[in-house]
Design an enzyme around this catalytic site. Structure first.
Site, PDB file in Angstrom:
ATOM      1  CB  ILE A  11       1.841 -51.678 -13.604  1.00  0.00           C
ATOM      2  CG1 ILE A  11       1.977 -52.004 -15.097  1.00  0.00           C
ATOM      3  CG2 ILE A  11       3.109 -51.976 -12.844  1.00  0.00           C
ATOM      4  CD1 ILE A  11       2.806 -51.030 -15.866  1.00  0.00           C
ATOM      5  CG  ASN A  24      18.050 -48.506 -10.611  1.00  0.00           C
ATOM      6  OD1 ASN A  24      18.988 -49.238 -10.900  1.00  0.00           O
ATOM      7  ND2 ASN A  24      17.249 -48.737  -9.569  1.00  0.00           N
ATOM      8  N   GLY A  32       9.207 -47.706  -5.570  1.00  0.00           N
ATOM      9  CA  GLY A  32       8.143 -47.382  -6.531  1.00  0.00           C
ATOM     10  C   GLY A  32       7.643 -48.589  -7.295  1.00  0.00           C
ATOM     11  CB  VAL A  33       6.397 -48.870 -10.765  1.00  0.00           C
ATOM     12  CG1 VAL A  33       7.521 -48.472 -11.660  1.00  0.00           C
ATOM     13  CG2 VAL A  33       5.485 -49.822 -11.474  1.00  0.00           C
ATOM     14  CG  ASP A  34      12.744 -51.393 -10.100  1.00  0.00           C
ATOM     15  OD1 ASP A  34      12.510 -52.541 -10.504  1.00  0.00           O
ATOM     16  OD2 ASP A  34      13.879 -50.883 -10.078  1.00  0.00           O
ATOM     17  CB  SER A 122      10.913 -40.446 -15.798  1.00  0.00           C
ATOM     18  OG  SER A 122      12.052 -41.141 -16.250  1.00  0.00           O
ATOM     19  CB  THR A 123       5.877 -39.331 -13.542  1.00  0.00           C
ATOM     20  OG1 THR A 123       5.232 -40.569 -13.216  1.00  0.00           O
ATOM     21  CG2 THR A 123       5.867 -39.114 -15.035  1.00  0.00           C
ATOM     22  N   GLY A 124       7.956 -40.507 -10.923  1.00  0.00           N
ATOM     23  CA  GLY A 124       7.998 -40.695  -9.469  1.00  0.00           C
ATOM     24  C   GLY A 124       9.248 -40.056  -8.901  1.00  0.00           C
ATOM     25  CB  VAL A 125      12.141 -41.370  -6.928  1.00  0.00           C
ATOM     26  CG1 VAL A 125      11.270 -41.990  -5.864  1.00  0.00           C
ATOM     27  CG2 VAL A 125      12.756 -42.437  -7.789  1.00  0.00           C
TER      28      VAL A 125
HETATM   29  N1  AR6 Z   1       1.643 -49.497 -10.576  1.00  0.00           N
HETATM   30  C1  AR6 Z   1       1.586 -48.460 -11.440  1.00  0.00           C
HETATM   31  N2  AR6 Z   1       2.231 -47.299 -11.244  1.00  0.00           N
HETATM   32  C2  AR6 Z   1       2.964 -47.184 -10.109  1.00  0.00           C
HETATM   33  C3  AR6 Z   1       3.081 -48.218  -9.165  1.00  0.00           C
HETATM   34  C4  AR6 Z   1       2.370 -49.428  -9.424  1.00  0.00           C
HETATM   35  N3  AR6 Z   1       2.415 -50.465  -8.588  1.00  0.00           N
HETATM   36  N4  AR6 Z   1       3.887 -47.785  -8.150  1.00  0.00           N
HETATM   37  C5  AR6 Z   1       4.260 -46.521  -8.445  1.00  0.00           C
HETATM   38  N5  AR6 Z   1       3.694 -46.159  -9.639  1.00  0.00           N
HETATM   39  P1  AR6 Z   1       8.715 -44.508  -9.822  1.00  0.00           P
HETATM   40  P2  AR6 Z   1      10.693 -43.388 -11.698  1.00  0.00           P
HETATM   41  C6  AR6 Z   1       3.838 -44.896 -10.365  1.00  0.00           C
HETATM   42  O1  AR6 Z   1       9.261 -43.695  -8.714  1.00  0.00           O
HETATM   43  O2  AR6 Z   1      10.258 -42.007 -11.417  1.00  0.00           O
HETATM   44  C7  AR6 Z   1      12.862 -46.843  -8.501  1.00  0.00           C
HETATM   45  O3  AR6 Z   1      13.492 -46.881  -7.266  1.00  0.00           O
HETATM   46  C8  AR6 Z   1       4.269 -43.666  -9.608  1.00  0.00           C
HETATM   47  O4  AR6 Z   1       3.139 -43.045  -9.003  1.00  0.00           O
HETATM   48  O5  AR6 Z   1       8.377 -45.924  -9.565  1.00  0.00           O
HETATM   49  O6  AR6 Z   1      10.913 -43.809 -13.126  1.00  0.00           O
HETATM   50  C9  AR6 Z   1      13.728 -47.400  -9.625  1.00  0.00           C
HETATM   51  O7  AR6 Z   1      14.546 -48.446  -9.172  1.00  0.00           O
HETATM   52  C10 AR6 Z   1       4.861 -42.809 -10.711  1.00  0.00           C
HETATM   53  O8  AR6 Z   1       3.837 -42.083 -11.396  1.00  0.00           O
HETATM   54  O9  AR6 Z   1       9.746 -44.538 -11.092  1.00  0.00           O
HETATM   55  C11 AR6 Z   1      14.524 -46.218 -10.027  1.00  0.00           C
HETATM   56  O10 AR6 Z   1      15.653 -46.029  -9.191  1.00  0.00           O
HETATM   57  C12 AR6 Z   1       5.432 -43.834 -11.692  1.00  0.00           C
HETATM   58  O11 AR6 Z   1       4.887 -45.105 -11.310  1.00  0.00           O
HETATM   59  C13 AR6 Z   1      13.569 -45.070  -9.860  1.00  0.00           C
HETATM   60  O12 AR6 Z   1      12.648 -45.475  -8.866  1.00  0.00           O
HETATM   61  C14 AR6 Z   1       6.936 -43.926 -11.691  1.00  0.00           C
HETATM   62  O13 AR6 Z   1       7.449 -43.740 -10.383  1.00  0.00           O
HETATM   63  C15 AR6 Z   1      12.816 -44.751 -11.115  1.00  0.00           C
HETATM   64  O14 AR6 Z   1      12.035 -43.614 -10.906  1.00  0.00           O
END
Ligand code: AR6
Length: 177
Positions: A11, A24, A32-34, A122-125
């Site tokens: 992204i 968060n 993750g994406v953050d 929300s689909t990651g951690v």
């Molecule tokens: N581009 C697009 N999608 C991505 C990328 C990227 N660079 N990196 C990961 N994803 P997550 P959450 C996907 O865990 O579940 C953070 O620590 C990933 O495969 O990033 O909302 C925040 O600070 C997944 O499908 O976010 C919060 O504490 C999706 O992005 C917490 O994680 C979301 O995964 C939020 O958890």
């Protein structure tokens, strides 16, 4: 008229007016994406986020994109799956996740954004089931995009499995609304 598309990719490199962060409630960064967005946008982003005073789950707040191609970042706080209490078919988490997409579209309208890219919030951690999350994402965007001025909504999928879910959903929906 808005077009909904799904792409596989990162992204942080999308050429759109606004990208959405899966943040968060502290808005002070994470993994993750953050983490990827903070690394790509540069340290000015954290300084800006500190001024926002956090964000409630289901809500979103805007910052500039700093070093990104995107002019804006909308920081949405998705629910932790299983963290909403209740259960059964009408989970609190569903409404909170829908709130993220709805609030981002409101921010898009406010900032006159024509193109916006969403990750699978929300689909990651946070462990929200990916197919259920994608259904909520597409449904909420279809319900709320009209009248916002947004012309392109891009669902950015981090892997092929996620892309397949979105492609399937979009093939069943009117993708020009
Ligand atoms: N581009 C697009 N999608 C991505 C990328 C990227 N660079 N990196 C990961 N994803 P997550 P959450 C996907 O865990 O579940 C953070 O620590 C990933 O495969 O990033 O909302 C925040 O600070 C997944 O499908 O976010 C919060 O504490 C999706 O992005 C917490 O994680 C979301 O995964 C939020 O958890």
């Amino acid at each position: 008229m808005a077009e909904l598309v799904a792409v596989e990719g990162d992204i942080t490199t999308q050429n759109v007016d606004a990208i959405v962060n899966a943040a968060n409630s502290s808005l002070l960064g994470g993994g993750g994406v953050d983490g990827a967005i903070h690394r790509a946008a540069g340290p000015e982003l954290l300084a800006e986020c500190r001024k926002l005073g956090g964000c409630a789950t289901g809500d979103a707040k805007a910052t500039p994109g700093f070093r990104l191609n995107a002019k804006w970042i909308f920081h949405a706080v998705g629910p932790v799956w299983g963290g909403g209490g209740g259960g059964g078919g009408d989970r609190v988490e569903d409404a909170l996740l829908a709130g993220c997409y709805r609030r981002c579209l409101e921010l898009a309208q406010k900032h006159q954004v024509k193109s916006i890219a969403f990750p699978a919030i929300s689909t990651g951690v946070y462990h929200f089931p990916p197919a259920r999350a994608a259904e909520i994402a597409v449904k909420t965007v279809l319900e709320h995009v009209q009248g916002t001025g947004v012309e392109l909504v891009c669902f950015v999928c981090f892997n092929r499995e996620a892309l397949a879910i979105y492609e399937n959903l979009l093939s069943e929906s009117p993708c020009d609304v």
